[in-house]
Write a protein that holds these residues in place. Structure first.
Motif, PDB file in Angstrom:
ATOM      1  N   THR A   1     -10.619  99.026  23.850  1.00 16.64           N
ATOM      2  CA  THR A   1     -10.457 100.344  23.236  1.00 16.64           C
ATOM      3  C   THR A   1      -9.040 100.878  23.387  1.00 16.64           C
ATOM      4  N   ALA A   2      -8.236 100.248  24.276  1.00 16.63           N
ATOM      5  CA  ALA A   2      -6.870 100.727  24.521  1.00 16.63           C
ATOM      6  C   ALA A   2      -5.802  99.894  23.808  1.00 16.63           C
TER       7      ALA A   2
ATOM      8  N   GLN B   1     -21.080  99.961  27.884  1.00 14.67           N
ATOM      9  CA  GLN B   1     -20.243 100.921  28.594  1.00 14.67           C
ATOM     10  C   GLN B   1     -18.778 100.501  28.551  1.00 14.67           C
ATOM     11  N   SER B   2     -18.523  99.185  28.670  1.00 16.27           N
ATOM     12  CA  SER B   2     -17.150  98.672  28.706  1.00 16.27           C
ATOM     13  C   SER B   2     -16.951  97.588  27.649  1.00 16.27           C
ATOM     14  N   PHE B   3     -15.756  97.620  27.026  1.00 16.75           N
ATOM     15  CA  PHE B   3     -15.379  96.612  26.035  1.00 16.75           C
ATOM     16  C   PHE B   3     -14.194  95.821  26.593  1.00 16.75           C
TER      17      PHE B   3
ATOM     18  N   LEU C   1      -3.197  91.530  19.195  1.00 18.06           N
ATOM     19  CA  LEU C   1      -4.615  91.403  19.530  1.00 18.06           C
ATOM     20  C   LEU C   1      -5.472  92.526  18.946  1.00 18.06           C
ATOM     21  N   TYR C   2      -4.865  93.405  18.175  1.00 17.24           N
ATOM     22  CA  TYR C   2      -5.594  94.575  17.678  1.00 17.24           C
ATOM     23  C   TYR C   2      -6.806  94.172  16.835  1.00 17.24           C
ATOM     24  N   THR C   3      -6.647  93.147  15.985  1.00 15.45           N
ATOM     25  CA  THR C   3      -7.761  92.689  15.142  1.00 15.45           C
ATOM     26  C   THR C   3      -8.949  92.278  15.992  1.00 15.45           C
ATOM     27  N   ARG C   4      -8.696  91.484  17.037  1.00 17.26           N
ATOM     28  CA  ARG C   4      -9.784  91.018  17.892  1.00 17.26           C
ATOM     29  C   ARG C   4     -10.346  92.149  18.753  1.00 17.26           C
ATOM     30  N   ALA C   5      -9.513  93.109  19.093  1.00 18.23           N
ATOM     31  CA  ALA C   5     -10.000  94.268  19.844  1.00 18.23           C
ATOM     32  C   ALA C   5     -10.970  95.087  18.998  1.00 18.23           C
TER      33      ALA C   5
END
Length: 458
Positions: free
Chosen positions: A288-289, A189-191, A296-300
């Motif tokens: 997701t945001a 449900q949550s990342f 940090l986009y790669t790890r997200a």
């Protein structure tokens, strides 16, 4: 064959590119008849460990990249059956908009799911060896077997009664794996994405605090990491990836689950790190945001089960993964299991700093927190391939550090083409070596498959 790790070059006897299991069987039978040796690989992107180079000379490389079918996808029970050429990107795309995720690694999106799992790589949620539910393999006599409940039609039915030989094919050379049943990750449900940048003098407390957090119970899923701790010598022509700050290290990783479990995990993690100066700045982001321009986009993306090549490109200064093995930046990987208590961490870091100083070579350390007691360590050793003695110094660092770590009881859990047989011998009892010799002799009496790769000669 180019290799980003600058291992000893090998002479190659040829290349075979089978497209089907029947063609793999034919390659094996022909090699046995001609007295040739075979070295199978999936996509050859085993960077830092030898890339696509065999462990010994005069092997025919069996390139399985063309075997790239997703044979079945069980979206009710969460299993995929894939061939060796299926990449992270391919399977992740197939899982998009389904209730399941792939346990992705930080490596290239075009790395093999099968190859990385057989090498005990670590994903974003758990060690990928725990994803391996069953395999199909071609044995050195050309016959085909299945294990773990994977049937001859490529369907996975669950574990079946009786002995399971699946584990015997992990980091071994008993057969050519042509398919694997992979356990998937339920889409949460949550990342959440944990992130903190902490002064390097707090590393021992941080590693110990993270271990305590896991021992007390992490209510959320996700493989947390303590990473980017630099070991930098005071002299020498050394190098590190652009943007690395030797004065800081990072705590990073996903927290997956319901909103409540992610919030509870965050609260428990903060309590575990109360004595770590700088940990008060720890944050848990909504993965997701995170925007594409965020570092940090790669790890997200990884936290969401989406593989990407950005991390590899940034670390090695390339714009395409096809450039890695021929690029300016070289690197080796030394992978020991590491304790997580303060005193042991202090001792290990002391001897590793001495090895870095002695060889004039820089590295970065990472603790992948795969269990409550031991971490899978990743020591990345970087060097400038344009500096004449830099590759040799990097390899000496690897040898020195490996010996020192074994002296402190830290076993090597994954090895490169120059050291896999030696690491196996150094870390196994005589009884174990005898059993492995008998096993290899039974399956492969002619020593046909991958000589020198995690092997006892038949």
């Amino acid at each position: 064959m180019r290799d980003v790790g600058a291992h000893r070059p090998r002479a190659i006897a040829g290349v075979a590119r089978p497209q089907t299991v029947a063609e793999v069987c034919a390659v094996v039978r022909c090699a046995a008849a001609d007295g040739r040796r075979l070295y199978p690989l999936s996509t050859g992107r085993n960077w830092g460990m030898g890339s696509g180079v065999p462990a010994t000379d005069e092997n025919i490389v069996v390139d399985l990249g063309g075997m790239n079918r997703i044979r079945s996808l069980d979206l009710e029970n969460g299993f995929a059956v894939v061939e060796p050429g299926v990449t992270q990107a391919q399977l992740a795309e197939e899982l998009r908009e389904t209730p399941w995720l792939l346990n992705v690694t930080a490596s290239c999106a075009d790395t093999s799911v099968v190859g990385n799992a057989l090498e005990r790589g670590d994903g974003s949620v758990r060690s990928r060896v725990h994803d391996v539910a069953g395999i199909e393999a071609v044995l050195p006599d050309g016959s085909v077997i299945t294990t773990g409940g994977l049937d001859t039609w490529g369907r996975y039915r669950g574990r079946v009664a009786g002995p399971d030989l699946t584990g015997a094919f992990v980091q071994h050379n008993l057969g050519i794996v042509t398919a694997m049943a992979i356990a998937l990750v339920p889409r949460p449900q949550s990342f959440g994405l944990v992130h903190a940048r902490i002064p390097r003098d707090q590393i021992e407390r941080a590693v110990s605090g993270m271990g305590a957090f896991l021992r007390r119970g992490n209510p959320a899923e996700g493989l947390l990491r303590v990473r980017e701790l630099s070991l930098v010598p005071s002299r020498g022509d050394w190098t590190l990836p652009d943007g690395v700050d030797p004065d800081l290290f990072t705590i990073l990783g996903p927290l997956l689950g319901s909103g409540e479990t992610v919030r509870l995990a965050e609260e428990l993690l903060r309590k575990a790190l109360l004595e770590v100066e700088g940990a008060e700045a720890l944050r848990v982001l909504d993965a997701t945001a995170v925007m594409p321009d965020d570092p940090l986009y790669t790890r997200a993306l990884m936290a969401q089960g989406i593989p990407t090549c950005r991390g590899v490109h940034n670390a090695l200064g390339v714009s395409s993964c096809d450039q890695v093995d021929a690029g300016k930046m070289g690197f080796l990987a030394l992978l020991p299991q590491l304790p997580m208590d303060v005193r042991s961490t202090e001792n290990i870091l002391q001897v590793l700093r001495a090895a870095a100083e002695c060889n004039g070579t820089a590295s970065m350390m990472e603790w992948n927190l795969v269990s409550r007691n031991l971490a899978n360590g990743v020591i990345q050793i970087f060097f400038d391939r344009d500096v004449p003695d830099a590759p040799a110094r990097a390899h000496r660092f690897r040898q020195d550090a490996g010996g020192l770590l074994r002296g402190y009881g830290c076993v090597i859990y994954r090895s490169d083409i120059d050291n896999s047989a030696a690491d196996l011998y150094a870390q196994s009892s005589p009884g174990t070596l005898s059993m492995l010799h008998r096993l290899k002799g039974t399956f492969d009496p002619g020593g046909l498959l991958s000589p020198g790769r995690y092997s006892i000669s038949a």
